[in-house]
Design a protein around this motif. Sequence first.
Motif, PDB file in Angstrom:
ATOM      1  N   VAL A 195      -7.238   9.170  -8.346  1.00  0.00           N
ATOM      2  CA  VAL A 195      -8.220   9.298  -7.262  1.00  0.00           C
ATOM      3  C   VAL A 195      -8.882   7.942  -7.009  1.00  0.00           C
ATOM      4  CG1 VAL A 195     -10.440  10.322  -6.627  1.00  0.00           C
ATOM      5  CG2 VAL A 195      -8.634  11.762  -7.557  1.00  0.00           C
ATOM      6  N   LEU A 196      -9.198   7.230  -8.075  1.00  0.00           N
ATOM      7  CA  LEU A 196      -9.805   5.905  -7.908  1.00  0.00           C
ATOM      8  C   LEU A 196      -8.845   4.925  -7.231  1.00  0.00           C
ATOM      9  CD1 LEU A 196     -11.773   5.546 -11.269  1.00  0.00           C
ATOM     10  CD2 LEU A 196     -12.694   5.991  -8.983  1.00  0.00           C
ATOM     11  N   LYS A 197      -7.560   5.004  -7.576  1.00  0.00           N
ATOM     12  CA  LYS A 197      -6.566   4.148  -6.916  1.00  0.00           C
ATOM     13  C   LYS A 197      -6.501   4.451  -5.419  1.00  0.00           C
ATOM     14  CE  LYS A 197      -3.350   3.385 -10.747  1.00  0.00           C
ATOM     15  NZ  LYS A 197      -1.999   3.684 -11.251  1.00  0.00           N
ATOM     16  N   ARG A 233       0.838  -1.204   0.000  1.00  0.00           N
ATOM     17  CA  ARG A 233       0.000   0.000   0.000  1.00  0.00           C
ATOM     18  C   ARG A 233       0.870   1.251   0.000  1.00  0.00           C
ATOM     19  NH1 ARG A 233      -2.771  -2.961   4.056  1.00  0.00           N
ATOM     20  NH2 ARG A 233      -1.790  -1.661   5.640  1.00  0.00           N
ATOM     21  N   VAL A 234       1.877   1.233   0.852  1.00  0.00           N
ATOM     22  CA  VAL A 234       2.780   2.385   0.953  1.00  0.00           C
ATOM     23  C   VAL A 234       3.491   2.611  -0.375  1.00  0.00           C
ATOM     24  CG1 VAL A 234       4.883   3.223   2.070  1.00  0.00           C
ATOM     25  CG2 VAL A 234       3.075   2.195   3.448  1.00  0.00           C
ATOM     26  N   LEU A 255      -7.912   3.339   0.370  1.00  0.00           N
ATOM     27  CA  LEU A 255      -8.324   3.999   1.613  1.00  0.00           C
ATOM     28  C   LEU A 255      -8.866   3.051   2.690  1.00  0.00           C
ATOM     29  CD1 LEU A 255      -8.554   6.690   3.097  1.00  0.00           C
ATOM     30  CD2 LEU A 255     -10.821   6.962   2.082  1.00  0.00           C
ATOM     31  N   PRO A 256      -9.756   2.122   2.372  1.00  0.00           N
ATOM     32  CA  PRO A 256     -10.275   1.257   3.451  1.00  0.00           C
ATOM     33  C   PRO A 256      -9.207   0.388   4.123  1.00  0.00           C
ATOM     34  CG  PRO A 256     -11.642   1.066   1.489  1.00  0.00           C
ATOM     35  CD  PRO A 256     -10.442   1.865   1.110  1.00  0.00           C
ATOM     36  N   ASP A 257      -8.113   0.118   3.413  1.00  0.00           N
ATOM     37  CA  ASP A 257      -7.062  -0.743   3.960  1.00  0.00           C
ATOM     38  C   ASP A 257      -6.007   0.017   4.755  1.00  0.00           C
ATOM     39  OD1 ASP A 257      -8.286  -2.916   2.732  1.00  0.00           O
ATOM     40  OD2 ASP A 257      -7.120  -2.664   0.888  1.00  0.00           O
ATOM     41  N   LEU A 258      -6.055   1.335   4.743  1.00  0.00           N
ATOM     42  CA  LEU A 258      -5.043   2.112   5.454  1.00  0.00           C
ATOM     43  C   LEU A 258      -5.235   1.947   6.954  1.00  0.00           C
ATOM     44  CD1 LEU A 258      -5.006   5.382   3.319  1.00  0.00           C
ATOM     45  CD2 LEU A 258      -3.583   3.351   3.070  1.00  0.00           C
ATOM     46  N   LYS A 259      -4.150   1.587   7.625  1.00  0.00           N
ATOM     47  CA  LYS A 259      -4.251   1.252   9.050  1.00  0.00           C
ATOM     48  C   LYS A 259      -3.668   2.323   9.969  1.00  0.00           C
ATOM     49  CE  LYS A 259      -5.595  -3.159   8.481  1.00  0.00           C
ATOM     50  NZ  LYS A 259      -6.738  -3.072   7.627  1.00  0.00           N
ATOM     51  N   ASP A 260      -2.445   2.728   9.696  1.00  0.00           N
ATOM     52  CA  ASP A 260      -1.814   3.649  10.647  1.00  0.00           C
ATOM     53  C   ASP A 260      -1.795   5.080  10.119  1.00  0.00           C
ATOM     54  OD1 ASP A 260       0.158   3.516   8.761  1.00  0.00           O
ATOM     55  OD2 ASP A 260       1.716   2.728  10.069  1.00  0.00           O
ATOM     56  N   LEU A 261      -1.418   5.977  10.986  1.00  0.00           N
ATOM     57  CA  LEU A 261      -1.450   7.406  10.686  1.00  0.00           C
ATOM     58  C   LEU A 261      -0.532   7.775   9.525  1.00  0.00           C
ATOM     59  CD1 LEU A 261      -2.526  10.178  11.486  1.00  0.00           C
ATOM     60  CD2 LEU A 261      -0.630  10.360  13.102  1.00  0.00           C
ATOM     61  N   ASP A 262       0.633   7.153   9.440  1.00  0.00           N
ATOM     62  CA  ASP A 262       1.570   7.475   8.355  1.00  0.00           C
ATOM     63  C   ASP A 262       0.970   7.182   6.986  1.00  0.00           C
ATOM     64  OD1 ASP A 262       3.507   8.394  10.073  1.00  0.00           O
ATOM     65  OD2 ASP A 262       4.545   6.454  10.213  1.00  0.00           O
TER      66      ASP A 262
END
Length: 117
Positions: free
Chosen positions: A36-38, A6-7, A43-50
């Motif tokens: 934007v679509l990517k 993801r990162v 977005l739903p998989d983002l876990k931490d603040l970074d």
Amino acid sequence: MEESERVQKILKIVEMLNTVIGSNLDPFKVDVKEHVLKLKELLPDLKDLDEILMDAEALRLLARIVELQEKWVRYQASSLYVNPLLVELKIVTSSPEKLAETFARSWHPIVKIEQLT
């Protein structure tokens, strides 16, 4: 999807956008909707603040690209606009000979009639 994957995807978008903004490349080469679509997909998989902050940075850069596109369109539109008063002044101050010459150079009839005598 793994965190590093993801990162990497977000970093790739950020680097590309920074390249376009930093080197004055054509902002219309960037497919804003695709990016934007990517980001929306990630977005739903983002876990931490970074990760969320990187996503926000990518969105900020996309907004900057849209701003650059707007500036380009405004510039192009303004360069095509001719003030009618300036045109009128140019016509009034031109001699009849100059007007006739200009008209003759710009006139392109769509039909040509030849006369035989």
